[in-house]
Design an enzyme around this catalytic site. Structure first.
Site, PDB file in Angstrom:
ATOM      1  N   VAL A 244       0.825  -1.281   0.054  1.00  0.00           N
ATOM      2  CA  VAL A 244       0.009   0.074  -0.111  1.00  0.00           C
ATOM      3  C   VAL A 244       0.737   1.074   0.079  1.00  0.00           C
ATOM      4  O   VAL A 244       1.728   1.522   0.895  1.00  0.00           O
ATOM      5  CB  VAL A 244      -0.968   0.265   1.197  1.00  0.00           C
ATOM      6  N   SER A 245       0.855   2.121  -1.023  1.00  0.00           N
ATOM      7  CA  SER A 245       1.437   3.543  -1.037  1.00  0.00           C
ATOM      8  C   SER A 245       2.889   3.049  -1.014  1.00  0.00           C
ATOM      9  O   SER A 245       3.531   2.555  -1.848  1.00  0.00           O
ATOM     10  CB  SER A 245       0.987   4.206   0.048  1.00  0.00           C
TER      11      SER A 245
END
Length: 297
Positions: free
Chosen positions: A105-106
């Site tokens: 994530v990110s």
């Protein structure tokens, strides 16, 4: 974090070649390949607990705090994504996992890409959420970059609530109560040194020229109102990885939080299915993806 998640997650700190790593494991059944979660910059594992709660109950889930975040102390020296991927590999050795599926994530998406490249036999499937290729990406606005330069949002809830609409977009623009609740939940005693180590690692990393080498079945998840990672970056990743499929949420950067149920539904389906990838010419892949794989969840 709900009381049920507190009971289901086994949290401990392990020594990985001299680096203490805080790890959380939600036990599952042995017939499913465990899912490893690589989290975003400055965020402890608690960020994804609401998402994990929506995943299939038989799926074993491994979350951890990157050094310098949450319960993992900062290392003495800065690290690279290559070095951090090696640390993750050693962490899995210590935990006695042979193979995992990985969701990044990110910032954690950078780490997930690096891990999938460096340890392909250990990474069965790859999920990339709200991330980019690093150097070469289409950058966010100068305002967003300025707001991201400091870890203050993780130590000052009022500051987090104020800037959340600008940096996360999506549901955070429409619901101030959500901003306040999220800010209160994410208040943590993070190391500023650890945050800057994470930031520095980004400055010298890119997957742009080797994304096409990744062999894992890949699911790419994006928000159509993401100030941090403009959507064009996720389209690029999905176009470059052979056989990758792209799903776009009508949301912002943190759809894994604001649309946890919908995100988990896609992840559950992707992890459960068996797919045979056909490698095509990049332009042909892009054409098919735009016609059949791009959808609004």
């Amino acid at each position: 974090m709900s009381s049920s998640m507190s009971q289901l997650f086994n949290i401990k700190t392990i020594n990985v070649k001299g680096q203490m790593i805080r790890v959380g494991i939600r036990p599952g059944k042995p017939h499913l390949t465990p899912l490893l979660i690589c989290n975003g910059i400055g965020a402890s594992m608690e960020l994804v607990f609401s998402f994990v709660e929506q995943l299939h109950p038989d799926l074993e889930v491994i979350a951890f705090d990157v050094p310098g975040v949450g319960g993992s102390p900062s290392p003495v020296f800065p690290y690279t994504f290559e070095g951090m991927a090696r640390t993750v590999d050693r962490m899995l050795d210590s935990l006695e996992y042979e193979k995992v599926c990985v969701i990044g994530v990110s910032w954690g998406g950078f780490l997930a890409q690096q891990f999938a490249r460096d340890y392909p036999k250990r990474c069965k499937k790859l999920i990339l959420a709200a991330t980019s290729c690093g150097i070469g990406m289409v950058m966010p606005s100068p305002k967003v970059l300025t707001l991201m330069a400091s870890p203050l949002r993780y130590t000052n809830p009022n500051h987090m609530a104020k800037i959340a609409p600008d940096i996360y977009g999506g549901a955070f623009r429409r619901n101030q109560e959500l901003c306040t609740a999220y800010a209160s939940k994410m208040k943590a005693k993070n190391s500023s040194l650890g945050y800057y180590y994470q930031t520095t690692a980004v400055y010298f990393w890119s997957s742009m020229f080797w994304l096409h080498e990744l062999t894992q079945p890949t699911l790419v998840l994006a928000g159509n109102d993401d100030p941090l990672i403009p959507l064009i970056n996720m389209r690029f990743i999905a176009r470059q990885i052979p056989g990758a499929e792209l799903h776009v949420f009508d949301d912002g950067h943190l759809f894994i939080v604001t649309a946890a149920e919908a995100t988990a539904r896609l992840v559950n389906r992707f992890l459960n299915e068996e797919r045979h990838k056909t490698v095509m010419h990049p332009l042909e892949r892009f054409s098919q993806k735009e016609k059949s794989n791009l959808e609004v969840a």
